[in-house]
Design an enzyme around this catalytic site. Structure first.
Site, PDB file in Angstrom:
ATOM      1  CD  GLN A   1      -2.515   1.855   0.772  1.00 19.97           C
ATOM      2  OE1 GLN A   1      -2.174   2.549  -0.173  1.00 19.97           O
ATOM      3  NE2 GLN A   1      -3.761   1.538   1.018  1.00 19.97           N
TER       4      GLN A   1
ATOM      5  CB  SER B   1     -20.279   8.131   9.650  1.00 17.23           C
ATOM      6  OG  SER B   1     -21.176   8.089   8.557  1.00 17.23           O
TER       7      SER B   1
ATOM      8  N   GLY C   1      -9.112   1.427  -0.484  1.00 18.70           N
ATOM      9  CA  GLY C   1     -10.141   1.608   0.536  1.00 18.70           C
ATOM     10  C   GLY C   1      -9.652   1.281   1.935  1.00 18.70           C
ATOM     11  CD  GLU C   2      -4.219   0.499   4.862  1.00 18.14           C
ATOM     12  OE1 GLU C   2      -3.638   0.399   5.952  1.00 18.14           O
ATOM     13  OE2 GLU C   2      -3.632   0.427   3.764  1.00 18.14           O
TER      14      GLU C   2
ATOM     15  NE  ARG D   1     -13.493   3.713   0.714  1.00 16.77           N
ATOM     16  CZ  ARG D   1     -13.370   3.122  -0.464  1.00 16.77           C
ATOM     17  NH1 ARG D   1     -14.287   2.281  -0.882  1.00 16.77           N
ATOM     18  NH2 ARG D   1     -12.339   3.359  -1.227  1.00 16.77           N
TER      19      ARG D   1
ATOM     20  CD  GLU E   1      -9.135   2.310  -6.938  1.00 18.62           C
ATOM     21  OE1 GLU E   1     -10.186   2.647  -6.376  1.00 18.62           O
ATOM     22  OE2 GLU E   1      -9.054   2.153  -8.167  1.00 18.62           O
TER      23      GLU E   1
END
Length: 306
Positions: free
Chosen positions: A60, A76, A101-102, A104, A135
């Site tokens: 990553q 949330s 999406g780490e 999230r 990405e």
């Protein structure tokens, strides 16, 4: 703006409506993802995946996450679940590796989710790296150094040229080259860019100086005095102009043995200025520490505890 409005509408419909819309979100995400480099790479839309079956991608490119923002996102998610799916790769061992999406994913773990909606791709190691880099470069708010490192890894580990990286990112080749140049700056300056203390504009101006000690001096001036990009550019321009008449004499520097060169470099870094170390064959020598003004001399004396 459209995604924000859609989410607001969906929230008004309740949790059930949110969960029913997951498949549509997955398909929308699939359509927007960059293509893998291998045409034989298979892609498949998935549903919800147990959190315990997902491992973080060790390649990553992003490492900095705002803890407060993560906490707010997790709160949330705890109330409304997660709407935008993460992207994962199916591994040979049956588990899934995170591609994007780490943030999230981390927030979902903090919120105590047992599973998470995901878009699933199959990819080998190189494709996984390229997908993760592309990405993140397209979707995440990376700082300039993270972007620079990502470009370099695309070149080094995916065997891409600057032109190919620029083509994949829809950038000018000069833009990619400017980011890569930032990696030649001393670690202290790179860290300040990463931490948001200096902008890319500041860093690009500083790299106009070839001498590391001079780069560190301008960096310190920019931080302590809050110099703007234009002020840093002017300072660099003046230093380059003043240096030109001295070039003929400075080119006669004696080459130091590696061990003494390291000592000289360490002292330069410690004092944030140019240090010249000279050692004769009989063991005698001298050290010259440069300063640029009276304030700089006081700073060096303080560093010496004088």
């Amino acid at each position: 703006m459209t995604n924000s409005n859609n989410k607001k509408k969906a929230l008004g419909l309740g949790i059930k409506a949110l969960l029913n819309n997951i498949d549509e979100e997955l398909k929308a995400t699939a359509d927007s993802l960059p293509a893998a480099s291998n045409k034989n790479t298979a892609a498949v839309v998935g549903g919800r995946i147990p959190m315990e079956q997902i491992e973080v991608n060790p390649k990553q490119p992003r490492h900095d996450f705002d803890e407060q923002a993560l906490k707010e996102l997790s709160e949330s998610i705890a109330l409304h679940d997660i709407i935008q799916p993460i992207t994962v790769a199916k591994m040979a061992n049956g588990k899934f590796r995170l591609i994007s999406g780490e943030r999230r994913f981390r927030a979902s773990k903090m919120a105590g989710l047992k599973d998470i909606p995901a878009y699933i791709r199959t990819a080998d190691d190189q494709e996984l790296l390229e997908l993760a880099l592309l990405e993140n470069l397209q979707r995440e708010n990376l700082n300039a150094i993270e972007i620079s490192l990502s470009y370099k890894r695309l070149m080094d580990e995916c065997s891409l040229t600057q032109e190919q990286v620029a083509d994949r990112m829809k950038k000018e080749r000069s833009t990619v080259a400017n980011y890569l140049r930032l990696l030649k700056l001393p670690p202290d300056i790179q860290k300040s860019v990463r931490d948001g203390l200096l902008s890319m504009g500041h860093a690009r101006a500083i790299i106009g100086l070839e001498n590391v000690e001079e780069q560190l001096y301008v960096y310190r001036e920019a931080i302590t005095k809050g110099l703007s990009v234009r002020q840093v550019e002017a300072l660099v321009k003046n230093m380059v102009h003043e240096k030109k008449p001295l070039e003929k004499t400075e080119n006669k520097e004696v080459k130091l043995p590696p061990a003494y060169k390291r000592i000289q470099d360490n002292m330069s870094t410690h004092f944030s200025t140019k240090v010249s170390l000279e050692r004769k064959k009989n063991g005698k020598g001298s050290i010259m520490i440069e300063f640029y003004n009276d304030e700089d001399l006081e700073r060096i004396m303080e560093a010496m505890k004088i």
